[in-house]
Design an enzyme around this catalytic site. Sequence first.
Site, short mmCIF file in Angstrom:
data_model
loop_
_atom_site.label_atom_id
_atom_site.label_comp_id
_atom_site.label_asym_id
_atom_site.label_seq_id
_atom_site.Cartn_x
_atom_site.Cartn_y
_atom_site.Cartn_z
N LEU A 1 0.85 -1.26 -0.20
CA LEU A 1 -0.04 0.16 0.09
C LEU A 1 0.75 1.12 -0.51
CD1 LEU A 1 -1.56 -2.09 0.99
CD2 LEU A 1 -3.22 -0.77 2.19
N GLU B 1 1.96 6.36 7.64
CA GLU B 1 3.76 6.48 6.70
C GLU B 1 3.61 7.66 7.10
OE1 GLU B 1 4.56 3.76 5.20
OE2 GLU B 1 3.10 2.29 4.65
N HIS C 1 5.39 7.14 10.35
CA HIS C 1 6.97 6.68 10.01
C HIS C 1 7.68 7.66 9.88
CE1 HIS C 1 5.89 2.73 10.42
NE2 HIS C 1 5.29 2.11 9.09
N HIS D 1 5.75 0.83 14.14
CA HIS D 1 4.75 0.08 14.26
C HIS D 1 4.52 -0.08 15.55
CE1 HIS D 1 5.37 -1.25 9.78
NE2 HIS D 1 5.04 -0.75 10.44
N ASP E 1 8.65 0.20 19.95
CA ASP E 1 8.35 0.83 19.71
C ASP E 1 8.56 1.91 19.95
OD1 ASP E 1 6.13 1.90 21.56
OD2 ASP E 1 4.40 2.36 19.97
N ASP F 1 -8.52 1.03 7.60
CA ASP F 1 -8.91 2.23 7.87
C ASP F 1 -9.73 2.37 9.06
OD1 ASP F 1 -6.25 2.17 6.54
OD2 ASP F 1 -7.25 3.63 4.72
ZN ZN Z 1 4.00 0.50 8.43
CA CA Z 2 4.79 0.92 22.66
#
Ligand code: ZN
Ligand code: CA
Length: 323
Positions: free
Chosen positions: A204, A236, A239, A245, A256, A294
């Site tokens: 994606l 995205e 990121h 993630h 994370d 989503d």
């Molecule tokens: Zn990702």
């Molecule tokens: Ca965490």
Amino acid sequence: MKKVILSLAFVASVLIGCQTNEQNPNENEVTENTSAQKAEKQCFTVEVLEEKLSKNPSLKGNMEAVENFTNDYLSKVKSGEIAGRLVNGKIQIPVVFHVIYRQASENVPLSVLQDQIAALNEDFNMQNPNRGAMPAEFAGVEANVNIDFAIEDVIRVQNKKKRRWSPDDSMKFTSKGGSDVVNPQEFLNIWIVNYMPYQTGQILGYAQFPGGDWSTDGVVLAYRFVGRTQRTASHEVGHWMNLRHIWGDGGCGASDFVADTPDADGPSRGCPSYPTVECGSANMTMNFMDYSDDSCMYMFTQGQKARMDAVFAPGGFRATMAD
Ligand code: ZN
Ligand code: CA
């Protein structure tokens, strides 16, 4: 990234595929039209990073420097030595879209790009309409990231040869049939391509974390996942602002680097009911950095916001964008 969208995309792709096959009987897009749409969502950011780390010896150190700066920033904010971003207010991010298309249907119109910007502005300003479903447990850590996006420019490149792209950054270079990055220290570059197959599915989108080469800095999206109801861009761009993630790309215990996102054993799929418990806590399946549908993802946390703030803080990797 949600199944309804995938189903709609499936119908659309069959139609597109039929047209394509009529025009180009030798081209085979059957993979895209059948098994691809059944595959689960796939963001390729981490895979692309691992590939780059294996080829570029200096990247690891550059990214460690970003992490060290981030940790230093966070500890100084926590101790009160610096005030954090509140003193600077809202960050405005100009976006340059590069629409790389083969046929007209892939040439995403300005109205859809504007819709995508509206979705980003919702998500980064705590305006997402699905927030009403927020479990009380997570309401206290929800963050208004306080970042606005606006279209700076739209560059359109027709590449009549490319039916599909690999997540190898070739779309980011005019010499490779794509479009060169524009002033990445001032603008968020978003490349939109027609199709990125992966095994039996499709990618994606993918992003480059802070610390990478400026020539490839930005976000790549497949055109079907751009628009008002799409959350791939928010994921995205997360990121691109140094968010990982939510499951830390590992099982329980993988981090994370954010304290207020509970450990998860892996990505969420579909629209999980609350509470979905893993690793001894309820998963934050509604976080933009998960893989939920989503319509079922609608929040960033204070801890994620703090990591994003560090990227734009004086001395941070994207400081030039915020000053
Ligand atoms: Zn990702
Ligand atoms: Ca965490």
